[in-house]
Design a protein around this motif. Structure first.
Motif, PDB file in Angstrom:
ATOM      1  N   ARG A  60       0.830  -1.208   0.000  1.00 29.50           N
ATOM      2  CA  ARG A  60       0.000   0.000   0.000  1.00 29.50           C
ATOM      3  C   ARG A  60       0.869   1.265   0.000  1.00 29.50           C
ATOM      4  NH1 ARG A  60      -2.474   3.388   3.263  1.00 29.50           N
ATOM      5  NH2 ARG A  60      -1.536   2.780   5.248  1.00 29.50           N
ATOM      6  N   LEU A  61       2.024   1.155   0.663  1.00 34.04           N
ATOM      7  CA  LEU A  61       2.962   2.276   0.733  1.00 34.04           C
ATOM      8  C   LEU A  61       4.331   1.815   0.247  1.00 34.04           C
ATOM      9  CD1 LEU A  61       1.990   3.658   4.251  1.00 34.04           C
ATOM     10  CD2 LEU A  61       1.465   4.702   2.030  1.00 34.04           C
ATOM     11  N   GLY A  62       5.010   2.682  -0.472  1.00 30.90           N
ATOM     12  CA  GLY A  62       6.369   2.357  -0.925  1.00 30.90           C
ATOM     13  C   GLY A  62       7.338   3.417  -0.441  1.00 30.90           C
ATOM     14  N   TRP A  63       8.532   2.959  -0.076  1.00 27.98           N
ATOM     15  CA  TRP A  63       9.553   3.912   0.387  1.00 27.98           C
ATOM     16  C   TRP A  63      10.230   4.530  -0.829  1.00 27.98           C
ATOM     17  CZ3 TRP A  63      14.851   4.874   0.357  1.00 27.98           C
ATOM     18  CH2 TRP A  63      15.314   5.741   1.370  1.00 27.98           C
ATOM     19  N   PRO A  86       0.695  -5.547  -4.954  1.00 25.80           N
ATOM     20  CA  PRO A  86       0.509  -6.011  -3.573  1.00 25.80           C
ATOM     21  C   PRO A  86       1.695  -6.837  -3.061  1.00 25.80           C
ATOM     22  CG  PRO A  86      -0.914  -7.229  -5.077  1.00 25.80           C
ATOM     23  CD  PRO A  86      -0.266  -6.153  -5.894  1.00 25.80           C
ATOM     24  N   ILE A  87       1.861  -6.845  -1.747  1.00 23.94           N
ATOM     25  CA  ILE A  87       2.901  -7.683  -1.126  1.00 23.94           C
ATOM     26  C   ILE A  87       2.521  -9.150  -1.349  1.00 23.94           C
ATOM     27  CG2 ILE A  87       4.086  -8.298   1.032  1.00 23.94           C
ATOM     28  CD1 ILE A  87       3.501  -5.483   2.075  1.00 23.94           C
ATOM     29  N   PRO A  88       3.431  -9.956  -1.906  1.00 15.02           N
ATOM     30  CA  PRO A  88       3.094 -11.363  -2.176  1.00 15.02           C
ATOM     31  C   PRO A  88       2.750 -12.116  -0.891  1.00 15.02           C
ATOM     32  CG  PRO A  88       5.299 -10.822  -3.018  1.00 15.02           C
ATOM     33  CD  PRO A  88       4.785  -9.595  -2.348  1.00 15.02           C
ATOM     34  N   PRO A  89       1.755 -13.038  -0.979  1.00 14.17           N
ATOM     35  CA  PRO A  89       1.309 -13.798   0.201  1.00 14.17           C
ATOM     36  C   PRO A  89       2.444 -14.489   0.953  1.00 14.17           C
ATOM     37  CG  PRO A  89      -0.180 -14.197  -1.648  1.00 14.17           C
ATOM     38  CD  PRO A  89       0.928 -13.330  -2.172  1.00 14.17           C
ATOM     39  N   VAL A  90       3.450 -15.013   0.265  1.00 16.76           N
ATOM     40  CA  VAL A  90       4.525 -15.715   0.997  1.00 16.76           C
ATOM     41  C   VAL A  90       5.283 -14.745   1.899  1.00 16.76           C
ATOM     42  CG1 VAL A  90       5.062 -16.589  -1.325  1.00 16.76           C
ATOM     43  CG2 VAL A  90       6.919 -16.152   0.199  1.00 16.76           C
ATOM     44  N   GLU A 106       2.889  -2.830   5.690  1.00 21.87           N
ATOM     45  CA  GLU A 106       2.279  -1.993   4.650  1.00 21.87           C
ATOM     46  C   GLU A 106       3.206  -1.760   3.479  1.00 21.87           C
ATOM     47  OE1 GLU A 106      -0.506   0.994   7.067  1.00 21.87           O
ATOM     48  OE2 GLU A 106       1.564   0.848   7.785  1.00 21.87           O
ATOM     49  N   ALA A 107       4.495  -1.964   3.727  1.00 20.46           N
ATOM     50  CA  ALA A 107       5.485  -1.655   2.701  1.00 20.46           C
ATOM     51  C   ALA A 107       6.462  -2.801   2.565  1.00 20.46           C
ATOM     52  CB  ALA A 107       6.239  -0.386   3.088  1.00 20.46           C
ATOM     53  N   CYS A 108       6.856  -3.060   1.333  1.00 17.50           N
ATOM     54  CA  CYS A 108       7.972  -3.975   1.095  1.00 17.50           C
ATOM     55  C   CYS A 108       8.866  -3.326   0.055  1.00 17.50           C
ATOM     56  CB  CYS A 108       7.496  -5.348   0.640  1.00 17.50           C
ATOM     57  SG  CYS A 108       8.874  -6.463   0.286  1.00 17.50           S
ATOM     58  N   LEU A 109       9.977  -2.793   0.531  1.00 20.17           N
ATOM     59  CA  LEU A 109      10.969  -2.174  -0.357  1.00 20.17           C
ATOM     60  C   LEU A 109      11.761  -3.273  -1.049  1.00 20.17           C
ATOM     61  CD1 LEU A 109      12.612   0.305  -1.342  1.00 20.17           C
ATOM     62  CD2 LEU A 109      13.914   0.144   0.790  1.00 20.17           C
ATOM     63  N   THR A 205      12.549  -5.765   1.955  1.00 17.78           N
ATOM     64  CA  THR A 205      12.434  -5.313   3.347  1.00 17.78           C
ATOM     65  C   THR A 205      11.003  -4.926   3.671  1.00 17.78           C
ATOM     66  OG1 THR A 205      14.698  -4.493   3.356  1.00 17.78           O
ATOM     67  CG2 THR A 205      13.258  -3.635   5.034  1.00 17.78           C
ATOM     68  N   MET A 206      10.379  -5.690   4.567  1.00 10.81           N
ATOM     69  CA  MET A 206       8.992  -5.389   4.970  1.00 10.81           C
ATOM     70  C   MET A 206       8.961  -4.527   6.217  1.00 10.81           C
ATOM     71  SD  MET A 206       6.949  -8.892   4.412  1.00 10.81           S
ATOM     72  CE  MET A 206       8.320  -9.938   4.858  1.00 10.81           C
TER      73      MET A 206
END
Ligand code: SIN
Ligand code: FE2
Length: 213
Positions: A60-63, A86-90, A106-109, A205-206
């Motif tokens: 939802r948010l990106g750095w 979207p952030i992958p389920p795994v 909310e974020a995965c860089l 990085t989550m």
């Protein structure tokens, strides 16, 4: 005062937590995401100096960072203006397993390190949810990761991170200085050369950004 023992409590390294099959599946997901949200080269605040890594994000948010706006989270890609994939389920499962946090990330860089990329020592400061751990996955070439205490001038420790390794910065270690000294080029065959010319390393990085509720 005596120097703290490093890494600080709350730091965890889980070597090869993801097997080769899981690593390959994650890279495929990154490749698919990069078609929608292409890797771009961000710039440092004020100086506008380009970073040596390229980035994209899931979530939802990106750095992001640029000369004018500095370090921050944004809901859309700076070049396309589109939401991040979207952030992958795994990765969500991994977060649920390891973060100990009451809400999802909310974020995965997604950082792509080329053979000469590095990342200077820094603390992750841009999240309101400072009580949530940072969970990070290494894929591809090995890297020398450096972690210190909560002051820039203190001692540091270093370790080699390999593909499939997962690092958690929680507890006191959440505010640790950390960075990447160097990549060891050609130490992995995971990254497809067509998409990642010259190979390198992907770090996912989550982070939880906002306070839940
Ligand atoms: C980061 O601190 O943003 C990246 C750490 C890593 O690449 O392992
Ligand atoms: Fe960081």
């Amino acid at each position: 005062m005596s120097e703290p023992v490093l890494p600080l409590p709350g730091f965890r390294l889980l070597p090869e937590h993801l097997n080769r099959t899981a690593q390959a599946a994650l890279i495929e997901t990154v490749v698919a995401a990069a078609k929608i949200a292409p890797f771009w080269r961000p710039a440092m605040p004020r100086s506008g100096q380009p970073l040596s890594v390229k980035m994209t994000n899931f979530g939802r948010l990106g750095w992001v960072t640029d000369k004018e706006g500095g370090y921050r989270y944004e809901p859309v890609h700076p070049l396309t203006g589109e939401p991040w994939p979207p952030i992958p389920p795994v990765l969500l499962d991994l977060w649920a397993q390891l973060s100990g946090y009451c809400a999802p990330p909310e974020a995965c860089l997604v950082n792509w390190y080329g053979p000469d990329s590095r990342m200077g020592l820094h603390v992750d400061w841009d999240e309101e949810a400072a009580d949530a751990a940072v969970v990070s996955v290494s894929l591809g070439d090995k890297a020398r990761f450096r972690v210190g205490g909560t002051t820039r001038r203190g001692k540091t420790a270093s370790m080699v991170l390999s593909s499939g390794d997962v690092v958690v910065l929680g507890g006191a270690a959440r505010r640790s200085y950390h960075g990447v000294d160097r990549i060891y080029p050609g130490t992995s065959t995971l990254l497809p050369d067509e998409v990642f010319p010259g190979g390198g390393r992907i770090n996912l990085t989550m982070r939880r950004v906002t306070l839940p509720g």
